[in-house]
Design a protein around this motif. Structure first.
Motif, short mmCIF file in Angstrom:
data_model
loop_
_atom_site.label_atom_id
_atom_site.label_comp_id
_atom_site.label_asym_id
_atom_site.label_seq_id
_atom_site.Cartn_x
_atom_site.Cartn_y
_atom_site.Cartn_z
N GLY A 222 0.88 -1.18 -0.01
CA GLY A 222 0.13 0.12 -0.01
C GLY A 222 0.83 1.29 -0.10
N ARG A 223 2.21 1.26 0.02
CA ARG A 223 2.94 2.49 0.11
C ARG A 223 4.15 1.92 -0.83
NH1 ARG A 223 4.69 5.81 5.33
NH2 ARG A 223 2.55 5.94 5.59
N GLY A 224 4.21 2.36 -1.92
CA GLY A 224 5.07 1.86 -2.82
C GLY A 224 4.90 2.41 -4.26
N PRO A 225 5.68 1.85 -5.32
CA PRO A 225 5.64 2.52 -6.83
C PRO A 225 4.51 2.13 -7.57
CG PRO A 225 7.46 1.00 -6.58
CD PRO A 225 6.72 1.04 -5.15
N PHE A 226 3.93 0.89 -7.06
CA PHE A 226 2.91 0.25 -7.98
C PHE A 226 1.79 0.78 -8.57
CE2 PHE A 226 4.87 -3.21 -5.39
CZ PHE A 226 5.67 -3.93 -6.69
N GLU A 227 1.28 1.74 -7.88
CA GLU A 227 0.20 2.34 -8.31
C GLU A 227 0.33 3.48 -9.12
OE1 GLU A 227 -4.04 3.25 -8.55
OE2 GLU A 227 -3.18 1.53 -7.54
N LYS A 228 1.34 4.09 -9.07
CA LYS A 228 1.76 4.96 -9.99
C LYS A 228 2.14 4.59 -11.46
CE LYS A 228 3.31 9.01 -7.30
NZ LYS A 228 4.44 10.02 -6.99
N VAL A 229 2.83 3.38 -11.26
CA VAL A 229 3.35 2.62 -12.51
C VAL A 229 2.07 2.02 -13.17
CG1 VAL A 229 4.16 0.56 -13.52
CG2 VAL A 229 5.50 1.90 -11.70
N ARG A 230 0.99 1.53 -12.59
CA ARG A 230 -0.41 1.12 -13.07
C ARG A 230 -0.93 2.18 -13.77
NH1 ARG A 230 -0.81 -1.73 -7.76
NH2 ARG A 230 -0.63 -3.88 -8.01
N THR A 231 -0.98 3.41 -13.01
CA THR A 231 -1.78 4.22 -13.62
C THR A 231 -1.03 5.31 -14.85
OG1 THR A 231 -1.07 5.89 -11.84
CG2 THR A 231 -3.34 4.64 -11.55
N GLY A 232 0.24 5.03 -15.10
CA GLY A 232 0.94 5.60 -15.99
C GLY A 232 1.54 6.86 -15.51
N LYS A 233 1.50 6.99 -14.18
CA LYS A 233 2.05 8.37 -13.61
C LYS A 233 3.28 8.40 -13.14
CE LYS A 233 -2.29 9.76 -11.89
NZ LYS A 233 -3.40 10.17 -10.56
N ALA A 234 3.99 7.31 -13.10
CA ALA A 234 5.53 7.01 -12.60
C ALA A 234 6.44 7.45 -13.93
CB ALA A 234 5.63 5.51 -12.29
N ARG A 235 7.56 8.04 -13.40
CA ARG A 235 8.58 8.73 -14.11
C ARG A 235 9.82 8.10 -13.20
NH1 ARG A 235 7.71 14.50 -13.33
NH2 ARG A 235 6.98 13.65 -11.13
N PRO B 101 16.82 5.75 -7.40
CA PRO B 101 15.29 5.75 -7.37
C PRO B 101 14.88 5.28 -8.71
CG PRO B 101 16.09 8.05 -7.49
CD PRO B 101 17.29 7.42 -7.29
N GLN B 102 15.38 5.63 -9.89
CA GLN B 102 14.85 5.17 -11.24
C GLN B 102 14.96 3.53 -11.41
OE1 GLN B 102 17.38 7.21 -10.64
NE2 GLN B 102 19.20 6.57 -12.25
N ASP B 103 15.84 2.93 -10.58
CA ASP B 103 16.03 1.42 -10.51
C ASP B 103 14.79 0.88 -10.02
OD1 ASP B 103 18.42 2.00 -11.84
OD2 ASP B 103 19.81 0.87 -10.62
N VAL B 104 14.24 1.42 -8.79
CA VAL B 104 13.35 0.96 -8.20
C VAL B 104 12.01 0.95 -9.05
CG1 VAL B 104 11.86 1.20 -6.23
CG2 VAL B 104 14.26 1.47 -5.87
N ILE B 105 11.73 2.11 -9.77
CA ILE B 105 10.71 2.45 -10.61
C ILE B 105 10.63 1.36 -11.65
CG2 ILE B 105 9.53 3.88 -12.13
CD1 ILE B 105 8.91 4.70 -9.37
N ALA C 247 12.04 8.30 -18.87
CA ALA C 247 12.95 8.85 -17.88
C ALA C 247 12.92 10.25 -18.26
CB ALA C 247 14.41 8.32 -18.57
N VAL C 248 12.99 10.98 -16.92
CA VAL C 248 13.02 12.37 -17.26
C VAL C 248 14.38 13.11 -16.32
CG1 VAL C 248 11.59 14.47 -16.50
CG2 VAL C 248 10.39 12.37 -17.08
N ALA C 249 14.99 13.87 -16.72
CA ALA C 249 16.03 14.81 -16.18
C ALA C 249 15.57 15.29 -14.87
CB ALA C 249 16.95 15.30 -17.03
N PHE C 250 16.33 15.13 -13.87
CA PHE C 250 15.99 15.98 -12.68
C PHE C 250 15.49 17.47 -12.74
CE2 PHE C 250 17.35 18.58 -8.74
CZ PHE C 250 16.37 17.98 -7.99
#
Length: 407
Positions: free
Chosen positions: A157-170, A214-218, A232-235
């Motif tokens: 419930g606290r991690g990157p999965f929801e953002k990845v599923r919804t296409g919001k992850a970068r 952090p990008q490796d975790v995503i 991928a997005v530059a900081f």
């Protein structure tokens, strides 16, 4: 006397601890500011206390242990603001007090390692507030204080999965950036170990063994979900909240030797891979099991014997491969046979057809038909008996045979 814990701010991390202590017979009081959350706490066996209610002082007079998860405010630590007098008066009677701080108190170390002996030079207002709170708690004479500096907390419930599923992850890329992390169940394990062997005045870094960009975790979360790699997005170009951007102001590798050597903790999730696999198994168990099949397939196609070995349990694996005639009850013998095939055989990516999953407590059964594109029929009917082992599904029995309906 029955052990009694008063937990200030009984949220995500504290609730992981109550899952450990309540079965041991502990009485746990937990504060909350919400009546709805009070009902949730009561349902899990915690005695709820509404923040500021007189009953909190009654619990302070009774408790043997205190856990502080509530974060500092602009005006300072909220627990000390209301209850410093009674806590100070009871300091010598308490057996253990734990304060959940943050590794942000160390500030930026340009990716270098930090131990608990590193100077506290926070680079953000949040880190400075935590440093001030640590010092305020430490100023109470005779208090059996233990400070736990937590890395980035994640878990079900606290991690990157929801953002990845919804296409919001970068995948935000900042050169040299690394973060340390900790699975919430390992936080609970560390706290329970400290409670069992108090050492007042001690500080502990609470993190896993594998600081990572952090990008490796995503990217790994997307891999587990079988979804495309997020962009991928530059900081410098990333659209981020001030809070999110502040995390990137610090880069360090946090050393966790002390929790292992002094408290005897063996992390259940020593890296983010194990932790994310476990989190997914709780949030989306079917997807988690299917990720095993993806791992198995990729290891085979890459001729990676070490990755393939990681797909099996370490102790005993029964492997039956009726169509190839290489049955084995011994994992080393099976891996030797696979290595010989890697050396001499033709390898293709397996196509996975009609996977199905059944759960049996802590084990699962996965079936699928595996095919080569060059010779799709007959397919190989495959059954994997799996168990959760150190945060990852691993096979303890595998059975391959040609599908008789396609022969």
């Amino acid at each position: 006397m029955k052990k009694t814990l008063l937990s200030f701010g009984h949220g995500y991390s504290a609730q992981a601890l109550d899952r450990v202590l309540i079965p041991q017979g502990w009485r746990i009081y937990g504060t909350t500011r919400s009546a709805d959350k009070a009902a949730e706490l009561e349902a899990r066996g915690v005695i709820p206390l509404v923040w500021g209610d007189p009953a909190v002082r009654d619990a302070l007079a009774e408790c043997s242990h205190i856990l502080i998860s509530a974060g500092p405010k602009d005006a300072g630590d909220p627990v000390l603001a209301l209850y410093r007098d009674v806590i100070a008066a009871r300091a010598s009677d308490l057996e253990w007090v734990g304060y959940l701080s943050t590794t942000g108190v160390y500030g930026d170390h340009d990716g270098d390692w930090v131990t608990e002996d590193a100077p506290l030079i926070p680079a953000t207002p949040r880190g400075m507030s935590r440093k001030n709170a640590e010092q305020a708690w430490g100023s109470i004479s005779g208090l059996p204080l233990h400070i736990f500096r937590l890395a980035g907390i994640y878990g079900p419930g606290r991690g990157p999965f929801e953002k990845v599923r919804t296409g919001k992850a970068r995948r935000i890329i900042k050169k040299g950036q690394v973060f340390s992390r900790i699975h919430v169940d390992d936080i609970a394990q560390v706290l329970a170990a400290s409670i069992a062997q108090p050492n007042p005045g001690r500080a502990y870094n609470v993190c896993d063994n594998d600081p990572a960009p952090p990008q490796d975790v995503i990217a790994y979360a997307a891999e587990l979900l079988g979804m495309p790699l997020p962009p991928a997005v530059a900081f410098e170009d990333a659209d981020m909240t001030p809070m999110a951007r502040s995390f990137y102001a610090e880069s360090k590798r946090v050393d966790n030797t002390r929790i292992k050597e002094e408290l005897g903790v063996e992390l259940a999730y020593p890296d983010y891979r194990a932790g994310l696999q476990k989190s997914l198994s709780v949030e989306d168990p079917r997807s988690s099991v299917l990720s095993f099949l993806e791992r198995y397939n990729n290891a085979f196609y890459a001729r990676d014997i070490a990755a393939l070995q990681d797909c099996y349990t370490e102790d005993h694996v029964r492997f039956w491969d009726n169509h190839a005639g290489c049955d084995s009850d011994d994992l080393p013998a099976h891996l030797a046979a696979v290595q010989a095939f890697f050396d001499n055989g033709t390898i293709e990516q397996l196509e996975i057809d009609a996977p199905q999953v059944w759960f049996h407590g802590e084990t699962a059964t996965l079936t699928a038909t595996l095919r080569y594109a060059s010779s799709p029929k007959p397919g190989v009917r495959s059954t994997f008996c799996l168990k959760m082992d150190k945060g990852s599904w691993r096979a303890f029995h595998v059975h391959h045979s040609f599908d008789p309906n396609e022969a």
